[in-house]
Design an enzyme around this catalytic site. Structure first.
Site, PDB file in Angstrom:
ATOM      1  N   HIS A 191       0.203 -11.424   1.823  1.00 31.83           N
ATOM      2  CA  HIS A 191      -0.790 -11.208   1.036  1.00 31.83           C
ATOM      3  C   HIS A 191      -1.168 -11.713  -0.240  1.00 31.83           C
ATOM      4  O   HIS A 191      -2.389 -11.668  -0.917  1.00 31.83           O
ATOM      5  CB  HIS A 191       0.537  -9.950   0.224  1.00 31.83           C
ATOM      6  CG  HIS A 191      -0.864  -8.503   0.219  1.00 31.83           C
ATOM      7  ND1 HIS A 191      -0.716  -6.826   0.212  1.00 31.83           N
ATOM      8  CD2 HIS A 191      -2.239  -8.571  -0.167  1.00 31.83           C
ATOM      9  CE1 HIS A 191      -1.517  -6.380  -0.280  1.00 31.83           C
ATOM     10  NE2 HIS A 191      -2.426  -7.300  -0.554  1.00 31.83           N
ATOM     11  N   TYR A 251       0.890  -1.499   0.656  1.00 32.98           N
ATOM     12  CA  TYR A 251      -0.292   0.439  -0.292  1.00 32.98           C
ATOM     13  C   TYR A 251       0.556   1.207   0.126  1.00 32.98           C
ATOM     14  O   TYR A 251       0.209   2.190  -0.236  1.00 32.98           O
ATOM     15  CB  TYR A 251      -1.115  -0.165   1.028  1.00 32.98           C
ATOM     16  CG  TYR A 251      -2.016  -1.724   1.507  1.00 32.98           C
ATOM     17  CD1 TYR A 251      -2.557  -2.145   0.129  1.00 32.98           C
ATOM     18  CD2 TYR A 251      -2.789  -0.802   3.134  1.00 32.98           C
ATOM     19  CE1 TYR A 251      -3.185  -2.880   0.396  1.00 32.98           C
ATOM     20  CE2 TYR A 251      -3.541  -2.231   2.542  1.00 32.98           C
ATOM     21  CZ  TYR A 251      -3.630  -3.211   1.268  1.00 32.98           C
ATOM     22  OH  TYR A 251      -4.800  -4.145   1.546  1.00 32.98           O
TER      23      TYR A 251
END
Length: 283
Positions: A107, A48
């Site tokens: 992830h 992110y």
């Protein structure tokens, strides 16, 4: 705030604040406002690009570390995966300004998953990551990981919203002691979610917004939710979902919205696999 107990005894809030797609320059303010609104679960990721901003907000909040539950995520690592996973973890921890993580997630189910997981198991045993889990793992990959490793993931964070409800998969995870967590709980507004007539009517019956109905539906199912907003009034609205209960009939009505398929991307699609597995983060 309600909590769930993970398979290793760790208590995790059932509702938190996510920072996906919040630009780094806006993240510190957004997280600070979320903490002021009462959120204690914060969800970010190396991918992110805003871990440092999350860490700055935590530091300036003055909230005791033990009151917070902080999650970040490991991106796909180059070989040797075990060494690089540990380095990636330490980089994230430094950016966040913390001495441990409450939850560390893999992830994506790509790359040397086993090497990455072994490193994460070691971090968990050392106490550097209080809990470990995965994200975006479909049933076959999750069961394979469980069978062939020592530690069963505590959490699997997957796309879960009214149009892709994952009820059968939630049952399977429950059988194996894995806690389901939603990303994209509002489906990013796709399919006109916020003006859906059924959800709006249910909201009207409870004097709640569509967003509140969706979050109540998720948490009532035992699904951890991490709604994102950059507006303080929305943050306050999103956390105000524990003073009403959806009826069995309303839950059944919402179940009819399920399309059974992703609104975003398919992790079985070779092109998606190639793109995700080939992406590397700037360190």
């Amino acid at each position: 705030m309600q909590t769930v107990t993970l398979n290793n005894g760790v208590e995790m809030p059932i509702l938190g604040f996510g920072v996906y797609q919040i630009p780094a320059e806006d993240t510190e303010r957004a997280v600070s406002e979320a903490l002021a609104a009462g959120y204690r679960l914060l969800d970010t990721a190396a991918a992110y690009g805003n871990e440092e901003a999350v860490g700055s907000a935590i530091k300036s909040s003055g909230i005791a570390r033990e009151e917070l539950f902080v999650t970040t995520k490991l991106w796909v690592q180059d070989a040797p995966a075990q060494d690089n996973t540990r380095r990636a973890f330490e980089t994230s921890l430094t950016k966040l300004g913390l001495d441990h993580l409450d939850l560390y997630l893999m992830h994506q189910p790509f790359g040397d998953v086993y090497g990455q997981w072994r490193a994460m198991e070691a971090l968990n045993r050392e106490g550097a990551a209080k809990a470990i889990g995965v994200a975006n793992f479909y049933p076959d990959r999750l069961i394979d990981l469980i069978i062939n490793n020592e530690i069963t993931p505590q959490v699997n964070q997957i796309e879960t919203h009214p149009f892709f409800q994952r009820a059968d998969y939630q049952d399977l995870m429950r059988e194996h002691g894995v806690q389901i967590q939603s990303w994209g709980g509002f489906a990013e507004g796709k399919n006109d979610l916020f003006t859906n007539p059924l959800l709006a009517e249910i909201g009207k019956e409870h004097d709640k917004s569509v967003a509140q109905v969706v979050l109540r539906w998720l948490t009532q199912r035992g699904v951890i939710a991490i709604p994102k907003s950059v507006r303080a009034e929305r943050m306050a609205e999103n956390i105000d979902v524990f003073d009403f209960q959806l009826t069995d009939e309303q839950m059944a009505q919402i179940a009819t919205l399920d399309t059974g398929s992703s609104l975003f991307f398919d992790h079985h699609d070779p092109e998606i696999v190639t793109w995700l597995a080939g992406r590397r983060l700037d360190s």
